[in-house]
Scaffold this motif. Sequence first.
Motif, PDB file in Angstrom:
ATOM      1  N   VAL A 222     -13.371  17.644 -10.711  1.00 52.07           N
ATOM      2  CA  VAL A 222     -11.955  17.333 -10.886  1.00 52.07           C
ATOM      3  C   VAL A 222     -11.651  16.138  -9.995  1.00 52.07           C
ATOM      4  O   VAL A 222     -11.880  16.183  -8.787  1.00 52.07           O
ATOM      5  N   TRP A 223     -11.169  15.075 -10.606  1.00 58.40           N
ATOM      6  CA  TRP A 223     -10.860  13.838  -9.905  1.00 58.40           C
ATOM      7  C   TRP A 223      -9.356  13.605  -9.937  1.00 58.40           C
ATOM      8  O   TRP A 223      -8.685  13.970 -10.896  1.00 58.40           O
ATOM      9  N   LEU A 224      -8.854  12.966  -8.898  1.00 64.40           N
ATOM     10  CA  LEU A 224      -7.449  12.561  -8.864  1.00 64.40           C
ATOM     11  C   LEU A 224      -7.391  11.096  -8.481  1.00 64.40           C
ATOM     12  O   LEU A 224      -7.917  10.694  -7.438  1.00 64.40           O
ATOM     13  N   LEU A 225      -6.775  10.308  -9.341  1.00 69.31           N
ATOM     14  CA  LEU A 225      -6.558   8.889  -9.091  1.00 69.31           C
ATOM     15  C   LEU A 225      -5.076   8.689  -8.810  1.00 69.31           C
ATOM     16  O   LEU A 225      -4.235   9.023  -9.646  1.00 69.31           O
ATOM     17  N   ILE A 226      -4.775   8.177  -7.630  1.00 66.67           N
ATOM     18  CA  ILE A 226      -3.399   7.887  -7.235  1.00 66.67           C
ATOM     19  C   ILE A 226      -3.201   6.376  -7.334  1.00 66.67           C
ATOM     20  O   ILE A 226      -3.937   5.611  -6.702  1.00 66.67           O
ATOM     21  N   ILE A 227      -2.226   5.953  -8.121  1.00 62.85           N
ATOM     22  CA  ILE A 227      -1.933   4.527  -8.276  1.00 62.85           C
ATOM     23  C   ILE A 227      -0.727   4.181  -7.411  1.00 62.85           C
ATOM     24  O   ILE A 227       0.315   4.830  -7.503  1.00 62.85           O
ATOM     25  N   VAL A 228      -0.911   3.167  -6.570  1.00 64.41           N
ATOM     26  CA  VAL A 228       0.145   2.732  -5.655  1.00 64.41           C
ATOM     27  C   VAL A 228       0.506   1.296  -6.017  1.00 64.41           C
ATOM     28  O   VAL A 228      -0.292   0.382  -5.826  1.00 64.41           O
ATOM     29  N   GLU A 229       1.703   1.122  -6.550  1.00 64.32           N
ATOM     30  CA  GLU A 229       2.164  -0.209  -6.961  1.00 64.32           C
ATOM     31  C   GLU A 229       2.911  -0.912  -5.835  1.00 64.32           C
ATOM     32  O   GLU A 229       3.213  -0.319  -4.807  1.00 64.32           O
ATOM     33  N   ASP A 230       3.225  -2.168  -6.098  1.00 62.35           N
ATOM     34  CA  ASP A 230       4.031  -2.998  -5.206  1.00 62.35           C
ATOM     35  C   ASP A 230       3.330  -3.225  -3.867  1.00 62.35           C
ATOM     36  O   ASP A 230       3.947  -3.188  -2.809  1.00 62.35           O
ATOM     37  N   GLN A 231       2.021  -3.455  -3.945  1.00 61.63           N
ATOM     38  CA  GLN A 231       1.214  -3.697  -2.752  1.00 61.63           C
ATOM     39  C   GLN A 231       0.695  -5.134  -2.778  1.00 61.63           C
ATOM     40  O   GLN A 231       0.580  -5.742  -3.833  1.00 61.63           O
ATOM     41  N   PRO A 232       0.338  -5.687  -1.618  1.00 64.89           N
ATOM     42  CA  PRO A 232      -0.091  -7.089  -1.572  1.00 64.89           C
ATOM     43  C   PRO A 232      -1.541  -7.325  -1.991  1.00 64.89           C
ATOM     44  O   PRO A 232      -2.007  -8.457  -1.964  1.00 64.89           O
ATOM     45  N   MET A 233      -2.257  -6.282  -2.357  1.00 65.30           N
ATOM     46  CA  MET A 233      -3.661  -6.447  -2.736  1.00 65.30           C
ATOM     47  C   MET A 233      -3.968  -5.615  -3.974  1.00 65.30           C
ATOM     48  O   MET A 233      -3.148  -4.812  -4.406  1.00 65.30           O
ATOM     49  N   VAL A 234      -5.168  -5.810  -4.526  1.00 66.58           N
ATOM     50  CA  VAL A 234      -5.594  -5.077  -5.713  1.00 66.58           C
ATOM     51  C   VAL A 234      -6.968  -4.490  -5.447  1.00 66.58           C
ATOM     52  O   VAL A 234      -7.847  -5.171  -4.924  1.00 66.58           O
ATOM     53  N   GLY A 235      -7.138  -3.232  -5.821  1.00 66.79           N
ATOM     54  CA  GLY A 235      -8.463  -2.648  -5.736  1.00 66.79           C
ATOM     55  C   GLY A 235      -8.454  -1.196  -5.326  1.00 66.79           C
ATOM     56  O   GLY A 235      -7.412  -0.616  -5.032  1.00 66.79           O
ATOM     57  N   PRO A 236      -9.650  -0.613  -5.314  1.00 66.88           N
ATOM     58  CA  PRO A 236      -9.773   0.805  -4.987  1.00 66.88           C
ATOM     59  C   PRO A 236      -9.777   1.051  -3.481  1.00 66.88           C
ATOM     60  O   PRO A 236     -10.188   0.201  -2.698  1.00 66.88           O
ATOM     61  N   VAL A 237      -9.312   2.226  -3.115  1.00 62.71           N
ATOM     62  CA  VAL A 237      -9.404   2.719  -1.743  1.00 62.71           C
ATOM     63  C   VAL A 237      -9.972   4.129  -1.848  1.00 62.71           C
ATOM     64  O   VAL A 237      -9.434   4.967  -2.576  1.00 62.71           O
ATOM     65  N   LEU A 238     -11.060   4.369  -1.147  1.00 59.64           N
ATOM     66  CA  LEU A 238     -11.722   5.670  -1.200  1.00 59.64           C
ATOM     67  C   LEU A 238     -11.219   6.555  -0.068  1.00 59.64           C
ATOM     68  O   LEU A 238     -10.990   6.084   1.045  1.00 59.64           O
ATOM     69  N   HIS A 239     -11.073   7.826  -0.357  1.00 59.78           N
ATOM     70  CA  HIS A 239     -10.645   8.787   0.654  1.00 59.78           C
ATOM     71  C   HIS A 239     -11.824   9.110   1.569  1.00 59.78           C
ATOM     72  O   HIS A 239     -12.958   9.254   1.108  1.00 59.78           O
TER      73      HIS A 239
END
Length: 107
Positions: free
Chosen positions: A58-75
């Motif tokens: 089971v995966w959860l992808l959280i999308i965070v908009e309005d940020q100064p960069m683009v890309g993945p962040v791993l927990h």
Amino acid sequence: DGADREQLRRRMRRFTDLASETRALLFVRSVAGTAELEVSEALFEVLQARFGANRRPVWLLIIVEDQPMVGPVLHAHHPELLFWIMPRFAGHLSPRLEAPAPFEDAV
């Protein structure tokens, strides 16, 4: 009205029925603000408990908009909990898929 309630009941039933399936699941959540990030681990743990029977992925992808960069962040502790950071979507929505969708890169 009654038709709307029945449609909502069907959606809820389909969602809860996911617990009986065996395929891996990816849940996608676009947060309304960075304050919601504080509960992302709790949401992930609830989804794992509800849908992760028998070591089902089971995966959860959280999308965070309005940020100064683009890309993945791993927990750091939950490899199945992912974040996608991106600027605010400034494109145009197209019903004919002529342009990229708002979260296309994330998913």
